[in-house]
Write an enzyme that holds these catalytic residues in place. Structure first.
Site, PDB file in Angstrom:
ATOM      1  N   SER A  72      31.780  -1.243  10.946  1.00  0.00           N
ATOM      2  CA  SER A  72      31.473  -0.132  11.883  1.00  0.00           C
ATOM      3  C   SER A  72      32.188   1.096  11.426  1.00  0.00           C
ATOM      4  O   SER A  72      31.683   2.154  11.868  1.00  0.00           O
ATOM      5  CB  SER A  72      31.721  -0.307  13.257  1.00  0.00           C
ATOM      6  OG  SER A  72      33.034  -0.041  13.508  1.00  0.00           O
TER       7      SER A  72
ATOM      8  N   LYS B 115      38.426   2.644  16.126  1.00  0.00           N
ATOM      9  CA  LYS B 115      37.273   3.489  16.193  1.00  0.00           C
ATOM     10  C   LYS B 115      37.754   4.995  16.418  1.00  0.00           C
ATOM     11  O   LYS B 115      38.855   5.299  16.429  1.00  0.00           O
ATOM     12  CB  LYS B 115      36.420   3.286  17.713  1.00  0.00           C
ATOM     13  CG  LYS B 115      35.502   2.034  17.784  1.00  0.00           C
ATOM     14  CD  LYS B 115      34.402   2.065  16.756  1.00  0.00           C
ATOM     15  CE  LYS B 115      33.545   0.712  17.078  1.00  0.00           C
ATOM     16  NZ  LYS B 115      34.342  -0.445  16.316  1.00  0.00           N
TER      17      LYS B 115
END
Length: 230
Positions: free
Chosen positions: A151, A189
């Protein structure tokens, strides 16, 4: 000799890698240089590579290593932030690269961190990894995590990479952090505050941004470096 745009791009990449440990995305480069399309960035990147200032890492999404800097950008103390190797084995320096410091610190690798769907929180040491002192900067406790998932691939972070994390419980907008979600899920993230909520952003269009309440997210560290083995 660099053109003004080439120098501006090199300086921008250098500053972002010093801050985040990974290069900026092509979109971020385009915006920083006020260009209309990413094709201009591709041309500048190619020019910098041909002149020996950067090296693109083969078979990796947007992975860039700065190999040298102009004197006025502080090249005298510069060392590459991306470390290529295999379990600590020595790797020849790129052509015209600045010498790499030999002092290193052993950091605990605290298992795996999800760059994808969050996994259970990590708390046990799996092994240790040697990290150049230059990557750690001044002071603060650090640890390392092995990345699982894709991701964050457009931030130059790939499955199997080892990320170096400085322990801290606060973050600025745009920082890449280790976030503990609802006390049991750990994920890597980009962190942003959005209208009283916390956004955990992926760097891969295949993954959606997660919007969470502030009390659902606890920052456990900020990315400061990356180690890649082939």
């Amino acid at each position: 000799m660099l053109t003004r745009k080439q120098r501006d791009l090199l300086e921008f990449i250098h500053k972002r890698m010093q801050r985040d440990g990974v290069p900026p995305s092509f979109d971020e480069m385009k915006d920083a240089l006020d260009l209309r399309s990413k094709s201009g960035i591709h041309r500048l990147i190619t020019a910098l590579e041909e002149r020996g200032f950067i090296r693109r890492l083969a078979h990796r999404a947007r992975a860039i290593e700065i190999t040298r800097l102009p004197d006025d950008l502080g090249a005298a103390g510069f060392v590459p932030r991306v470390i290529d190797g295999d379990g600590g084995a020595s790797v020849p320096a790129p052509t015209r690269a600045m010498p790499v410091q030999v002092d290193a610190t052993e950091l605990p690798v605290m298992g795996r961190i999800a760059a994808g769907v969050p996994i259970e929180a990590i708390s046990e040491v799996s092994h240790h990894v040697a990290v150049p002192g230059q990557m750690l900067g001044r002071g603060g406790a650090h640890y390392a995590l092995e990345v699982k998932g894709d991701s964050m691939i457009e931030a130059g972070i790939n499955d199997g990479d080892v990320v170096v994390i400085r322990e801290q419980n606060v973050a600025d907008n745009g920082d890449i952090v280790v976030a503990l979600v609802e006390g049991h899920e750990a994920t890597l993230k980009r962190y942003r505050r959005v209208k009283g909520m916390i956004a955990l952003e992926a760097a891969n269009p295949a993954y959606e941004t997660r919007l969470l309440k502030e009390d659902q997210v606890r920052v456990q560290g900020r990315l400061v470096g990356l180690i890649r083995s082939y």
